[in-house]
Write an enzyme that holds these catalytic residues in place. Structure first.
Site, PDB file in Angstrom:
ATOM      1  CB  SER A   1      56.724 -48.426 -90.829  1.00 34.95           C
ATOM      2  OG  SER A   1      56.566 -47.253 -91.611  1.00 34.95           O
TER       3      SER A   1
ATOM      4  CE1 TYR B   1      59.922 -43.550 -95.773  1.00 41.43           C
ATOM      5  CE2 TYR B   1      58.211 -44.041 -94.165  1.00 41.43           C
ATOM      6  CZ  TYR B   1      58.878 -44.332 -95.337  1.00 41.43           C
ATOM      7  OH  TYR B   1      58.493 -45.428 -96.076  1.00 41.43           O
TER       8      TYR B   1
ATOM      9  CB  THR C   1      63.305 -45.056 -95.408  1.00 47.54           C
ATOM     10  OG1 THR C   1      63.139 -46.319 -94.742  1.00 47.54           O
ATOM     11  CG2 THR C   1      62.873 -45.213 -96.847  1.00 47.54           C
TER      12      THR C   1
ATOM     13  CE  LYS D   1      63.250 -50.891 -96.432  1.00 47.67           C
ATOM     14  NZ  LYS D   1      62.445 -50.169 -97.445  1.00 47.67           N
TER      15      LYS D   1
ATOM     16  CG  HIS E   1      59.975 -47.549-100.772  1.00 49.14           C
ATOM     17  ND1 HIS E   1      60.606 -46.796 -99.810  1.00 49.14           N
ATOM     18  CD2 HIS E   1      58.708 -47.686-100.340  1.00 49.14           C
ATOM     19  CE1 HIS E   1      59.757 -46.479 -98.849  1.00 49.14           C
ATOM     20  NE2 HIS E   1      58.591 -47.018 -99.147  1.00 49.14           N
TER      21      HIS E   1
END
Length: 403
Positions: free
Chosen positions: A136, A160, A186, A276, A300
């Site tokens: 992540s 992100y 995402t 995603k 999520h």
């Protein structure tokens, strides 16, 4: 009338087989965990409340997460009988490469907060069992250190998009140079969801030493000892942060991003691109038409919009709309290998699991992650055998009925 007699020692002796005593406390508690729910119970005992709730919780009333789990629990399997299931094959392909199991380890933020071994432990298990692992943007181990921990693992980087686009460009460059295979973008976090457990617990990064946390420390001394005596938290994508998770997300993430910005992503990333956070058939078509390689149906983990669509319910419609060749992954609510099998039968190319392995991590570090993976694989193999499916390709909608 039955005639009774005293048993002879020779008859009793074979029955008196005391179980060997396991001296390793970690192994003892992990061996006793037979399900992911068991690992969750161990994790809850061993982890401070605010940290466990950050992992376990969801947004607002947590309806999205509850509905996702209820959908998995309420589905009905339809087994085919008289099939040769003497050898079950769980291998599958996605993104053009083989995977030993039909699931991957999803990206999770602040992993070393949950247990000090963190992302390194997770990627090593992923490498050992032959599945992908997604690091992540909000991970607590750097891109380069995760790559070094398991050089041969299939590593994906989850991105992100920040208000400062140059930061995203730097992250994509670093991931590419470190050998990451795919980028997972995402798209369901334009702003932070209302994660009320975190607010009520005063959860902050790093943990703040309040009266409550000091009292909690007395109940979880090993967690605090590990946090304070191992390397300081190193974020995958930023130097430091002092505040709540919601404040961090709202400060950094860009709420202006549109599908047109995928061209910007493609200008810096030439490998496989996964989107995603897809929650409608329309958006699935939209991003696939824009040229992405795969999508993840996801709300999520219920941590953003409460009452969001249940990915498993959405899956058959998206598969019908996109056709057989589309790469479609799914997450949210997956707590067993039977859940994984059900999702694949309904059209998923593979499944992402997040909380399941995090419960294992909190319960026992790297060995706990391995235990979670073993539980999921064992359950998936048994479910396929009982359904009469030898291979992943044998699974289909005929095996599952949604409630």
């Amino acid at each position: 009338m039955t005639e009774r007699q005293l048993p002879k020692w020779s008859e009793l002796k074979p029955l008196l087989r005391p179980k060997p005593i396991e001296l390793d406390a970690r192994k003892r508690r992990l061996d006793a965990a037979l399900t992911i729910a068991d690992l969750r119970a161990v994790a809850k005992r061993r982890t401070p409340t605010s940290v466990f709730d950050y992992t376990d919780g969801a947004a607002e009333g947590e309806i999205s997460l509850r509905r996702a789990r209820q959908t998995f629990a309420g589905l009905e399997f339809h087994p085919a009988i008289l099939q040769d299931v003497s050898a079950i094959d769980l291998t599958t392909d996605f993104l053009g490469k083989p995977s030993a199991l039909p699931f991957s380890f999803a990206p999770t933020g602040f992993t070393r907060m949950m247990q000090h071994e963190g992302e390194r432990a997770v990627v090593r298990v992923a490498d050992r069992i032959g599945i992908p692992y997604s690091l992540s943007t909000m991970g607590t181990t750097s891109i380069e250190d995760v790559a070094a921990a398991a050089p041969d693992a299939r590593k994906w980087f989850q991105l992100y998009v920040w208000k400062d686009r140059s930061a995203g460009e730097e992250l994509m460059t670093r991931a590419k140079e470190a050998g990451y295979e795919a980028l997972v973008l995402t798209v369901d976090v334009p702003v932070a969801g209302a994660r009320l457990r975190d607010t009520r617990n005063g959860f902050a990064i790093p943990p703040a030493l309040t009266v409550r946390t000091v009292a909690d420390a007395a109940l979880h001394p090993s967690w605090w000892l590990n946090l304070l005596t191992t390397e300081p938290l190193t974020f995958a994508s930023l130097a430091s942060w002092d505040g709540t998770v919601a404040e961090l997300l709202n400060t950094l993430f860009d709420p202006t991003m549109t599908v047109a910005d995928l061209e910007w992503v493609r200008s810096y990333w030439d490998g496989p691109l996964i989107i995603k956070g897809i929650q409608t058939v329309h958006d699935a078509r939209l991003v696939m038409d824009a040229g992405v390689d795969a999508i993840v149906l996801s709300n999520h983990g219920g941590r953003q919009l409460d009452r969001a669509p249940v990915p498993l319910r959405l899956l058959p419609d998206v598969r019908e709309a996109l056709g057989d060749d589309a790469e479609i992954m799914l997450d949210t609510g997956v707590m067993s290998g039977a859940d994984v099998v059900a999702a694949v039968a309904l059209g998923a190319s593979s499944v992402m699991v997040g909380r399941a392995y995090l419960y294992g991590l909190m319960a026992g570090g790297e060995a706990g992650v391995q235990r979670a993976a073993d539980i999921l694989a064992t359950e998936a193999r048994r479910t396929m055998a009982l359904l009469g499916a030898r291979r992943i390709a044998d699974l289909g909608p005929q095996h599952v009925r949604l409630p």
